[in-house]
Motif scaffolding. Structure first.
Motif, PDB file in Angstrom:
ATOM      1  N   LEU A   1      12.954  -4.934   2.551  1.00 55.64           N
ATOM      2  CA  LEU A   1      13.195  -6.128   3.362  1.00 55.64           C
ATOM      3  C   LEU A   1      13.069  -7.418   2.567  1.00 55.64           C
ATOM      4  O   LEU A   1      13.632  -8.443   2.953  1.00 55.64           O
ATOM      5  CB  LEU A   1      12.262  -6.136   4.576  1.00 55.64           C
ATOM      6  CG  LEU A   1      12.601  -5.064   5.627  1.00 55.64           C
ATOM      7  CD1 LEU A   1      11.562  -5.033   6.733  1.00 55.64           C
ATOM      8  CD2 LEU A   1      13.995  -5.308   6.221  1.00 55.64           C
ATOM      9  N   ILE A   2      12.338  -7.385   1.457  1.00 55.24           N
ATOM     10  CA  ILE A   2      12.312  -8.554   0.570  1.00 55.24           C
ATOM     11  C   ILE A   2      13.730  -8.885   0.112  1.00 55.24           C
ATOM     12  O   ILE A   2      14.114 -10.052  -0.018  1.00 55.24           O
ATOM     13  CB  ILE A   2      11.382  -8.305  -0.641  1.00 55.24           C
ATOM     14  CG1 ILE A   2       9.914  -8.400  -0.204  1.00 55.24           C
ATOM     15  CG2 ILE A   2      11.658  -9.297  -1.765  1.00 55.24           C
ATOM     16  CD1 ILE A   2       8.927  -7.981  -1.280  1.00 55.24           C
ATOM     17  N   GLN A   3      14.529  -7.841  -0.109  1.00 57.08           N
ATOM     18  CA  GLN A   3      15.908  -8.036  -0.550  1.00 57.08           C
ATOM     19  C   GLN A   3      16.842  -8.390   0.602  1.00 57.08           C
ATOM     20  O   GLN A   3      17.781  -9.179   0.426  1.00 57.08           O
ATOM     21  CB  GLN A   3      16.410  -6.745  -1.231  1.00 57.08           C
ATOM     22  CG  GLN A   3      15.601  -6.316  -2.441  1.00 57.08           C
ATOM     23  CD  GLN A   3      15.644  -7.331  -3.570  1.00 57.08           C
ATOM     24  OE1 GLN A   3      16.688  -7.930  -3.838  1.00 57.08           O
ATOM     25  NE2 GLN A   3      14.512  -7.549  -4.220  1.00 57.08           N
ATOM     26  N   LYS A   4      16.593  -7.833   1.776  1.00 58.14           N
ATOM     27  CA  LYS A   4      17.569  -7.926   2.864  1.00 58.14           C
ATOM     28  C   LYS A   4      17.299  -9.026   3.893  1.00 58.14           C
ATOM     29  O   LYS A   4      18.249  -9.640   4.393  1.00 58.14           O
ATOM     30  CB  LYS A   4      17.648  -6.576   3.590  1.00 58.14           C
ATOM     31  CG  LYS A   4      18.026  -5.398   2.699  1.00 58.14           C
ATOM     32  CD  LYS A   4      19.397  -5.560   2.084  1.00 58.14           C
ATOM     33  CE  LYS A   4      19.777  -4.342   1.246  1.00 58.14           C
ATOM     34  NZ  LYS A   4      21.094  -4.491   0.591  1.00 58.14           N
ATOM     35  N   LEU A   5      16.041  -9.261   4.238  1.00 59.44           N
ATOM     36  CA  LEU A   5      15.763 -10.225   5.316  1.00 59.44           C
ATOM     37  C   LEU A   5      16.270 -11.643   5.019  1.00 59.44           C
ATOM     38  O   LEU A   5      16.803 -12.304   5.919  1.00 59.44           O
ATOM     39  CB  LEU A   5      14.265 -10.256   5.642  1.00 59.44           C
ATOM     40  CG  LEU A   5      13.798  -9.303   6.743  1.00 59.44           C
ATOM     41  CD1 LEU A   5      12.300  -9.447   6.986  1.00 59.44           C
ATOM     42  CD2 LEU A   5      14.550  -9.522   8.042  1.00 59.44           C
ATOM     43  N   PRO A   6      16.148 -12.148   3.788  1.00 59.33           N
ATOM     44  CA  PRO A   6      16.660 -13.495   3.526  1.00 59.33           C
ATOM     45  C   PRO A   6      18.160 -13.632   3.786  1.00 59.33           C
ATOM     46  O   PRO A   6      18.644 -14.731   4.073  1.00 59.33           O
ATOM     47  CB  PRO A   6      16.333 -13.716   2.046  1.00 59.33           C
ATOM     48  CG  PRO A   6      15.147 -12.841   1.794  1.00 59.33           C
ATOM     49  CD  PRO A   6      15.391 -11.628   2.630  1.00 59.33           C
ATOM     50  N   GLN A   7      18.898 -12.535   3.719  1.00 63.83           N
ATOM     51  CA  GLN A   7      20.339 -12.589   3.950  1.00 63.83           C
ATOM     52  C   GLN A   7      20.686 -12.878   5.412  1.00 63.83           C
ATOM     53  O   GLN A   7      21.816 -13.272   5.717  1.00 63.83           O
ATOM     54  CB  GLN A   7      20.982 -11.267   3.521  1.00 63.83           C
ATOM     55  CG  GLN A   7      20.835 -10.966   2.040  1.00 63.83           C
ATOM     56  CD  GLN A   7      21.409  -9.609   1.658  1.00 63.83           C
ATOM     57  OE1 GLN A   7      22.299  -9.086   2.325  1.00 63.83           O
ATOM     58  NE2 GLN A   7      20.908  -9.035   0.575  1.00 63.83           N
TER      59      GLN A   7
ATOM     60  N   ILE B   1       0.857  -1.185   0.000  1.00 71.44           N
ATOM     61  CA  ILE B   1       0.000   0.000   0.000  1.00 71.44           C
ATOM     62  C   ILE B   1       0.893   1.235   0.000  1.00 71.44           C
ATOM     63  O   ILE B   1       1.933   1.267   0.650  1.00 71.44           O
ATOM     64  CB  ILE B   1      -0.955   0.006   1.232  1.00 71.44           C
ATOM     65  CG1 ILE B   1      -1.971   1.149   1.130  1.00 71.44           C
ATOM     66  CG2 ILE B   1      -0.166   0.078   2.524  1.00 71.44           C
ATOM     67  CD1 ILE B   1      -3.063   1.091   2.203  1.00 71.44           C
ATOM     68  N   THR B   2       0.493   2.259  -0.739  1.00 72.03           N
ATOM     69  CA  THR B   2       1.186   3.543  -0.725  1.00 72.03           C
ATOM     70  C   THR B   2       0.797   4.290   0.545  1.00 72.03           C
ATOM     71  O   THR B   2      -0.389   4.309   0.895  1.00 72.03           O
ATOM     72  CB  THR B   2       0.787   4.386  -1.952  1.00 72.03           C
ATOM     73  OG1 THR B   2       1.119   3.666  -3.133  1.00 72.03           O
ATOM     74  CG2 THR B   2       1.490   5.724  -1.964  1.00 72.03           C
ATOM     75  N   PRO B   3       1.753   4.899   1.271  1.00 71.58           N
ATOM     76  CA  PRO B   3       3.177   5.046   0.962  1.00 71.58           C
ATOM     77  C   PRO B   3       4.070   4.145   1.810  1.00 71.58           C
ATOM     78  O   PRO B   3       5.173   4.548   2.185  1.00 71.58           O
ATOM     79  CB  PRO B   3       3.419   6.516   1.296  1.00 71.58           C
ATOM     80  CG  PRO B   3       2.498   6.781   2.456  1.00 71.58           C
ATOM     81  CD  PRO B   3       1.310   5.876   2.286  1.00 71.58           C
ATOM     82  N   ALA B   4       3.639   2.916   2.097  1.00 73.18           N
ATOM     83  CA  ALA B   4       4.406   2.019   2.961  1.00 73.18           C
ATOM     84  C   ALA B   4       5.187   0.960   2.204  1.00 73.18           C
ATOM     85  O   ALA B   4       6.046   0.285   2.778  1.00 73.18           O
ATOM     86  CB  ALA B   4       3.465   1.329   3.957  1.00 73.18           C
ATOM     87  N   SER B   5       4.904   0.766   0.927  1.00 72.06           N
ATOM     88  CA  SER B   5       5.394  -0.413   0.207  1.00 72.06           C
ATOM     89  C   SER B   5       6.917  -0.531   0.160  1.00 72.06           C
ATOM     90  O   SER B   5       7.459  -1.637   0.100  1.00 72.06           O
ATOM     91  CB  SER B   5       4.842  -0.423  -1.222  1.00 72.06           C
ATOM     92  OG  SER B   5       3.434  -0.532  -1.205  1.00 72.06           O
TER      93      SER B   5
ATOM     94  N   THR C   1      12.383 -13.523   6.496  1.00 72.02           N
ATOM     95  CA  THR C   1      11.530 -13.582   5.306  1.00 72.02           C
ATOM     96  C   THR C   1      10.459 -12.503   5.363  1.00 72.02           C
ATOM     97  O   THR C   1      10.086 -12.021   6.438  1.00 72.02           O
ATOM     98  CB  THR C   1      10.860 -14.960   5.176  1.00 72.02           C
ATOM     99  OG1 THR C   1      10.221 -15.063   3.906  1.00 72.02           O
ATOM    100  CG2 THR C   1       9.820 -15.175   6.262  1.00 72.02           C
ATOM    101  N   VAL C   2       9.981 -12.130   4.181  1.00 70.14           N
ATOM    102  CA  VAL C   2       8.825 -11.248   4.043  1.00 70.14           C
ATOM    103  C   VAL C   2       7.694 -12.054   3.437  1.00 70.14           C
ATOM    104  O   VAL C   2       7.892 -12.763   2.454  1.00 70.14           O
ATOM    105  CB  VAL C   2       9.138 -10.034   3.147  1.00 70.14           C
ATOM    106  CG1 VAL C   2       7.869  -9.227   2.875  1.00 70.14           C
ATOM    107  CG2 VAL C   2      10.190  -9.151   3.796  1.00 70.14           C
ATOM    108  N   ILE C   3       6.522 -11.965   4.035  1.00 73.63           N
ATOM    109  CA  ILE C   3       5.358 -12.690   3.545  1.00 73.63           C
ATOM    110  C   ILE C   3       4.317 -11.687   3.082  1.00 73.63           C
ATOM    111  O   ILE C   3       3.849 -10.865   3.874  1.00 73.63           O
ATOM    112  CB  ILE C   3       4.764 -13.596   4.635  1.00 73.63           C
ATOM    113  CG1 ILE C   3       5.817 -14.586   5.133  1.00 73.63           C
ATOM    114  CG2 ILE C   3       3.528 -14.332   4.119  1.00 73.63           C
ATOM    115  CD1 ILE C   3       5.402 -15.346   6.370  1.00 73.63           C
ATOM    116  N   GLN C   4       3.978 -11.715   1.795  1.00 74.42           N
ATOM    117  CA  GLN C   4       2.901 -10.866   1.297  1.00 74.42           C
ATOM    118  C   GLN C   4       1.588 -11.582   1.561  1.00 74.42           C
ATOM    119  O   GLN C   4       1.293 -12.618   0.966  1.00 74.42           O
ATOM    120  CB  GLN C   4       3.054 -10.559  -0.187  1.00 74.42           C
ATOM    121  CG  GLN C   4       1.926  -9.669  -0.697  1.00 74.42           C
ATOM    122  CD  GLN C   4       2.126  -9.203  -2.126  1.00 74.42           C
ATOM    123  OE1 GLN C   4       3.252  -8.988  -2.553  1.00 74.42           O
ATOM    124  NE2 GLN C   4       1.028  -9.057  -2.857  1.00 74.42           N
ATOM    125  N   THR C   5       0.803 -11.019   2.445  1.00 76.60           N
ATOM    126  CA  THR C   5      -0.443 -11.656   2.864  1.00 76.60           C
ATOM    127  C   THR C   5      -1.600 -11.272   1.945  1.00 76.60           C
ATOM    128  O   THR C   5      -1.466 -10.378   1.097  1.00 76.60           O
ATOM    129  CB  THR C   5      -0.781 -11.248   4.305  1.00 76.60           C
ATOM    130  OG1 THR C   5      -0.857  -9.816   4.375  1.00 76.60           O
ATOM    131  CG2 THR C   5       0.298 -11.728   5.265  1.00 76.60           C
TER     132      THR C   5
END
Length: 580
Positions: free
Chosen positions: A234-240, A224-228, A244-248
């Protein structure tokens, strides 16, 4: 030479306006200038007017500038919509493609440069933005090679040929504009910057980085704008780091998934905007009743309903404090700079676990998406506090077969011991209905009162460093300026101008909204003749909260703006002059 520049590029959404501003600002940032960028865009994927206004300075800036030095226009609408910001010595640099016309009521000078034609000759019209950057360089007398590293970084993966073509586009734009300017080359040359390395980032990136540094391993969210951007980062960084990021499927699922993850002992959170927070309210109540840590980021935008999804507003304040049905302890924070957004996000997770309650981190569109120069972050300040979480089952007393762990034990400070599920001797009930100390449902009047009182004792003394940012220059002030979130920069500038007029001004930026820091605010209010509370909403929500908690309503005046645009320094200055 000048010590500050205001530059804006505009055109139709989807034709590279954002990347033009990004490349221009990245290069100047690396020279050591301070920058502040604010982007106006439509709530659609492509089409509609968009612009990016960037302020460049030799000193820290945190607000949109009043006027405009240079307007780079890719269409006539950009001129028609924005020319009124140009001062009389301002410049319009417009693409020859649309036969630009200068409005009659401006003294700004129009320069017509064939952005598109030059770009096509180099192979593709997509490079017209690079031609425009080159034209700007001629006005500022900036060497084209300053952009080499940035162009390498952005286009390097496409091959050396693409890199060279883009650099050639900048050079040709520079050469064309230099010829047009004649002896005016460098007419707006900036004073040399200090050359120091600083970051240039939006508030959402700082929030995401703060979550990462604060030990988050799960983010559940719905875009959602303006939070996306928080989610995207974190989609890029958390797996490192094993996260994980979960799109619900929706915001309800995002909030309840974050609650479940925190219950399991993993730091987790979600981020959304006003409409998403409305859907989360029942889940926030569940976190309050079950005393489960929960951090939610609310990036405020224009409402109600879909409202103005890409425009500035600060109208979620009351909803974030009082939105849940029933009564639960809750902490609401409001950082006012990108740096504070980083550190306050870390602290939000500490407070959520320490007080075992929902913590809402308020941002607004201007803070979340506005780009600021940020001094290097101090990671030695990062401390993780997990409160009364018992992680060693040897610390738990033995239970007989009929007894349960007192997860909701009535304690003097209102905070009960907490365990990770599955620990030996830690068995207890968890339910959204009222319960006794072991979590078993209970409708006993005395138990209800005991549990309610226990939960609210948590808020009697919330430990938060600097709940109010203060710029206090006078023991007794003619005027106290008060704001929250992104208004800090514009209030600082307005205060400086008022001081030059001989008006004694103090400034307070509220960072802890709830529980309200009454003891911190009261002396500031008492020592001021007038108080101006500046906020982006129609009803004066922060002002009302101050009146509720501090009093002195007769001194307080509202300075409100709710048309979707951020405050400008002269607007605050002018309105304050009327108050004095």
């Amino acid at each position: 030479m000048i010590d500050q520049l205001s530059w804006k590029v505009g055109g139709q959404q989807g034709e590279g306006i954002e990347s033009t501003g990004e490349i221009f600002s990245m290069a100047l940032n690396r020279l050591g200038y301070y920058l502040y960028g604010y982007r106006h865009f439509s709530s659609r994927i492509k089409g509609g007017h968009t612009n990016n206004k960037i302020r460049v300075s030799t000193k820290q800036v945190r607000a949109v500038s009043d006027d405009l030095d240079i307007l780079v226009a890719f269409d006539q609408e950009t001129i028609d919509v924005n020319y009124h910001e140009l001062h009389e010595r301002g410049l319009i640099i417009a693409d020859a493609k649309f036969n630009p016309v200068k409005p009659e009521d401006t003294k700004a000078t129009l320069f017509i440069v064939p952005f598109t034609e030059i770009a096509k000759e180099l192979g593709t019209s997509l490079m017209k933005n690079m031609v425009a950057i080159g034209a700007t360089c001629a006005v500022l007398n900036i060497e084209v090679n300053v952009f080499q590293a940035v162009v390498n970084e952005i286009f390097g993966r496409k091959g050396e040929s693409v890199v060279q073509k883009n650099m050639e586009a900048i050079q040709q734009g520079f050469d064309y504009m230099k010829n047009e300017l004649g002896d005016q080359v460098g007419a707006m040359e900036l004073e040399k910057a200090d050359g120091k390395h600083r970051m240039f980032m939006i508030g959402n990136d700082a929030i995401a980085l703060g979550a990462l540094a604060g030990g988050v391993r799960i983010m559940a969210a719905y875009p959602i704008t303006p939070a996306s951007e928080i989610m995207e980062y974190l989609i890029q960084k958390l797996p490192q780091v094993g996260g994980t990021v979960i799109q619900t499927e929706d915001e309800i699922a995002a909030a309840t998934m974050a609650i479940g993850s925190n219950y399991g002992g993993v730091r987790a959170f979600t981020a959304s905007a006003g409409p998403g927070l409305s859907l989360m309210m029942e889940a926030i109540g569940l976190a309050g009743m079950t005393e489960t840590p929960l951090v939610i980021v609310d990036t405020q935008r224009g409402g109600p309903s879909t409202g103005l999804p890409t425009k500035q507003e600060q109208s979620d304040l009351m909803a974030m404090i009082y939105g849940t049905h029933g009564e639960i302890p809750k902490i609401v924070m409001a950082p006012s700079t990108v740096e504070e957004a980083f550190y306050d996000t870390i602290e939000a997770f500490n407070l959520a676990e320490q007080y075992q309650c929902p913590v809402i981190l308020l941002s607004d569109l201007q803070l979340s998406l506005g780009k600021q120069t940020v001094e290097p972050l101090d990671y030695s300040k990062v401390k993780i506090r997990r409160g009364k979480l018992i992680q060693d089952e040897n610390q738990l007393p033995e239970l007989d077969g009929a007894s349960y762990f007192k997860r909701y034990e009535v304690t003097a400070d209102g905070i009960s011991p907490r365990v990770i599920p599955g620990m030996k001797n830690g068995i207890h009930h968890v339910t959204g209905v009222e319960h006794d100390e072991t979590g078993k449902p209970s409708e006993s009047p005395s138990n209800r009162k005991d549990q309610m009182d226990k939960r609210f004792r948590k808020l009697e003394k919330v430990e938060f460093n600097q709940p109010i940012y203060k710029n206090i220059k006078h023991d007794e002030a003619d005027l106290l300026l008060v704001g929250f979130n992104s208004t800090r920069g514009v209030l600082e500038e307005a205060a400086e101008r008022l001081e030059k007029d001989g008006i004694k001004v103090n400034h307070a930026q509220v960072r802890l909204i709830h529980p309200f820091p009454t003891d911190e605010m009261l002396p500031l209010v008492q020592s001021a003749k007038r108080i101006a509370v500046v906020e982006h909403n129609a009803t004066g929500q922060l002002a009302n909260i101050i009146k509720m908690n501090v009093g002195h309503a007769q001194k307080i005046s509202n300075l409100l703006k709710y048309d979707g645009n951020p405050f400008l320094p002269h607007e605050i200055y002018s309105k304050c002059k009327e108050l004095i």
